[in-house]
Design an enzyme around this catalytic site. Structure first.
Site, PDB file in Angstrom:
ATOM      1  N   ALA A 180       0.842  -1.207   0.000  1.00  0.00           N
ATOM      2  CA  ALA A 180       0.000   0.000   0.000  1.00  0.00           C
ATOM      3  C   ALA A 180       0.870   1.248   0.000  1.00  0.00           C
ATOM      4  CB  ALA A 180      -0.929   0.021   1.214  1.00  0.00           C
ATOM      5  N   GLU A 183      -2.801 -12.380  -3.675  1.00  0.00           N
ATOM      6  CA  GLU A 183      -4.241 -12.299  -3.928  1.00  0.00           C
ATOM      7  C   GLU A 183      -4.646 -10.848  -4.009  1.00  0.00           C
ATOM      8  OE1 GLU A 183      -4.409 -14.421  -0.645  1.00  0.00           O
ATOM      9  OE2 GLU A 183      -4.314 -16.323  -1.728  1.00  0.00           O
ATOM     10  N   ASN A 185     -10.116  -4.527  -8.031  1.00  0.00           N
ATOM     11  CA  ASN A 185      -9.064  -3.567  -7.662  1.00  0.00           C
ATOM     12  C   ASN A 185      -8.085  -3.391  -8.835  1.00  0.00           C
ATOM     13  OD1 ASN A 185      -7.586  -1.812  -6.123  1.00  0.00           O
ATOM     14  ND2 ASN A 185      -7.000  -3.298  -4.550  1.00  0.00           N
ATOM     15  N   TYR A 201       0.596  -5.339 -11.267  1.00  0.00           N
ATOM     16  CA  TYR A 201       1.141  -6.701 -11.192  1.00  0.00           C
ATOM     17  C   TYR A 201       1.341  -7.286 -12.600  1.00  0.00           C
ATOM     18  CZ  TYR A 201      -0.296  -6.311  -6.279  1.00  0.00           C
ATOM     19  OH  TYR A 201      -0.469  -5.898  -4.983  1.00  0.00           O
TER      20      TYR A 201
HETATM   21  C1  LIG Z   1      -1.692  -0.334  -5.674  1.00  0.00           C
HETATM   22  C2  LIG Z   1      -0.865   0.817  -5.099  1.00  0.00           C
HETATM   23  C3  LIG Z   1       0.066   0.264  -4.043  1.00  0.00           C
HETATM   24  C4  LIG Z   1      -0.037   1.433  -6.229  1.00  0.00           C
HETATM   25  O1  LIG Z   1       0.830   2.407  -5.658  1.00  0.00           O
HETATM   26  P1  LIG Z   1       1.261   3.728  -6.467  1.00  0.00           P
HETATM   27  O2  LIG Z   1       2.386   4.345  -5.734  1.00  0.00           O
HETATM   28  O3  LIG Z   1       0.091   4.554  -6.760  1.00  0.00           O
HETATM   29  O4  LIG Z   1       1.787   3.045  -7.824  1.00  0.00           O
HETATM   30  P2  LIG Z   1       2.764   3.689  -8.905  1.00  0.00           P
HETATM   31  O5  LIG Z   1       2.681   5.174  -8.895  1.00  0.00           O
HETATM   32  O6  LIG Z   1       4.100   3.053  -8.757  1.00  0.00           O
HETATM   33  O7  LIG Z   1       2.086   3.187 -10.252  1.00  0.00           O
HETATM   34  C5  LIG Z   1       2.201   1.828 -10.598  1.00  0.00           C
HETATM   35  C6  LIG Z   1       1.125   1.462 -11.586  1.00  0.00           C
HETATM   36  O8  LIG Z   1      -0.146   1.632 -10.979  1.00  0.00           O
HETATM   37  C7  LIG Z   1      -1.056   2.092 -11.955  1.00  0.00           C
HETATM   38  N1  LIG Z   1      -1.484   3.451 -11.611  1.00  0.00           N
HETATM   39  C8  LIG Z   1      -0.816   4.407 -10.936  1.00  0.00           C
HETATM   40  N2  LIG Z   1      -1.545   5.523 -10.817  1.00  0.00           N
HETATM   41  C9  LIG Z   1      -2.711   5.270 -11.419  1.00  0.00           C
HETATM   42  C10 LIG Z   1      -3.910   6.004 -11.611  1.00  0.00           C
HETATM   43  N3  LIG Z   1      -4.042   7.258 -11.155  1.00  0.00           N
HETATM   44  N4  LIG Z   1      -4.940   5.396 -12.236  1.00  0.00           N
HETATM   45  C11 LIG Z   1      -4.825   4.132 -12.690  1.00  0.00           C
HETATM   46  N5  LIG Z   1      -3.706   3.387 -12.547  1.00  0.00           N
HETATM   47  C12 LIG Z   1      -2.675   3.942 -11.922  1.00  0.00           C
HETATM   48  C13 LIG Z   1      -0.350   2.096 -13.257  1.00  0.00           C
HETATM   49  O9  LIG Z   1      -0.472   0.805 -13.832  1.00  0.00           O
HETATM   50  C14 LIG Z   1       1.084   2.326 -12.837  1.00  0.00           C
HETATM   51  O10 LIG Z   1       1.997   1.848 -13.763  1.00  0.00           O
HETATM   52  P3  LIG Z   1       2.934   2.882 -14.594  1.00  0.00           P
HETATM   53  O11 LIG Z   1       3.890   3.466 -13.583  1.00  0.00           O
HETATM   54  O12 LIG Z   1       3.612   2.017 -15.596  1.00  0.00           O
HETATM   55  O13 LIG Z   1       2.004   3.903 -15.177  1.00  0.00           O
HETATM   56  C15 LIG Z   1      -1.788   1.930  -4.498  1.00  0.00           C
HETATM   57  O14 LIG Z   1      -2.743   2.274  -5.460  1.00  0.00           O
HETATM   58  C16 LIG Z   1      -2.506   1.523  -3.221  1.00  0.00           C
HETATM   59  O15 LIG Z   1      -1.974   1.647  -2.117  1.00  0.00           O
HETATM   60  N6  LIG Z   1      -3.767   1.032  -3.331  1.00  0.00           N
HETATM   61  C17 LIG Z   1      -4.561   0.666  -2.158  1.00  0.00           C
HETATM   62  C18 LIG Z   1      -4.064  -0.605  -1.516  1.00  0.00           C
HETATM   63  C19 LIG Z   1      -4.148  -1.773  -2.466  1.00  0.00           C
HETATM   64  O16 LIG Z   1      -5.153  -1.990  -3.130  1.00  0.00           O
HETATM   65  N7  LIG Z   1      -3.066  -2.581  -2.496  1.00  0.00           N
HETATM   66  C20 LIG Z   1      -2.975  -3.769  -3.327  1.00  0.00           C
HETATM   67  C21 LIG Z   1      -3.395  -4.933  -2.530  1.00  0.00           C
HETATM   68  S1  LIG Z   1      -3.338  -6.437  -3.512  1.00  0.00           S
END
Ligand SMILES: CC(C)(COP(=O)(O)OP(=O)(O)OC[C@H]1O[C@@H](n2cnc3c(N)ncnc32)[C@H](O)[C@@H]1OP(=O)(O)O)[C@@H](O)C(=O)NCCC(=O)NCCS
Length: 172
Positions: free
Chosen positions: A87, A120, A125, A132
């Site tokens: 996260a 998982e 989401n 991934y």
């Molecule tokens: C999933 C999560 C960890 C990604 O973290 P993040 O710091 O935003 O990710 P990044 O900035 O490194 O972006 C990675 C990828 O996420 C996607 N992404 C990032 N920002 C996005 C946005 N605004 N809209 C859609 N996709 C997006 C893109 O695929 C991106 O890939 P890219 O860098 O090639 O464009 C974050 O959204 C999060 O904490 N979500 C809530 C918790 C969660 O669901 N965790 C996963 C549990 S399985």
């Protein structure tokens, strides 16, 4: 005019192992990120009692108070690594921190000698699912009604070519 993504790129952060003094901040981010967050006690047990657990945080370099903005956890079991949590604080998403944390987890899995990595994710989401897939994970199974809050399905995703993951993301 300055592109807002240029402002985002200026964030300096580092990845390091999680320690007990991070737990309070981690739990705050967990509550903002998940409908079934882990408790403070769970994180403490992961850090002190679970020898299979490896946890890392992303920490802002220029901030002394509340520097933790994200984290990733993994469990190393026999020859597999399972990503237990990932996260990023909502205010810091979309700036590459999640991607870096996942890289750290996969490098950690390689160092531990794992052959494959599993996780998982909620079927709805999409943001982490896209992330991934970019790293070579594939959906291998669907677990119906897996989550106890809303009975949503989980997708089981597997990266089964761990030694080649860096090449795979370069190939796109
Ligand atoms: C999933 C999560 C960890 C990604 O973290 P993040 O710091 O935003 O990710 P990044 O900035 O490194 O972006 C990675 C990828 O996420 C996607 N992404 C990032 N920002 C996005 C946005 N605004 N809209 C859609 N996709 C997006 C893109 O695929 C991106 O890939 P890219 O860098 O090639 O464009 C974050 O959204 C999060 O904490 N979500 C809530 C918790 C969660 O669901 N965790 C996963 C549990 S399985």
């Amino acid at each position: 005019m300055m592109d807002i993504t240029q402002v985002f790129e200026r964030i300096n952060f580092r990845i390091r192992p999680m320690c007990l003094s991070d737990v309070e901040q981690v739990v705050q981010i967990d509550k903002l990120s998940f409908t079934l967050p882990w408790s403070e006690r769970t994180y403490r047990l992961e850090l002190t009692k679970n020898s299979a657990a490896h946890l890392f945080v992303a920490e802002l370099e220029d901030q002394l108070e509340q520097p933790v903005v994200g984290y990733v956890g993994l469990w190393f079991i026999v020859d597999e690594v399972h990503i237990s949590t990932l996260a990023v604080h909502p205010d810091f998403r979309g700036r590459g921190i999640g991607r870096r944390l996942l890289e750290e987890a996969l490098d950690g899995a390689l160092r531990l000698g794992a052959d494959l990595v599993t996780l998982e994710v909620r079927a709805s989401n999409q943001r982490p699912i896209d992330l991934y897939k970019k790293f070579g994970f594939q959906v291998k199974a669907r677990k119906p009604r897996y989550y106890r809050d809303n009975h949503e399905d989980a997708l089981l995703m597997i990266l089964d070519d761990l030694p080649r993951w860096r090449e795979l993301i370069r190939e796109g």
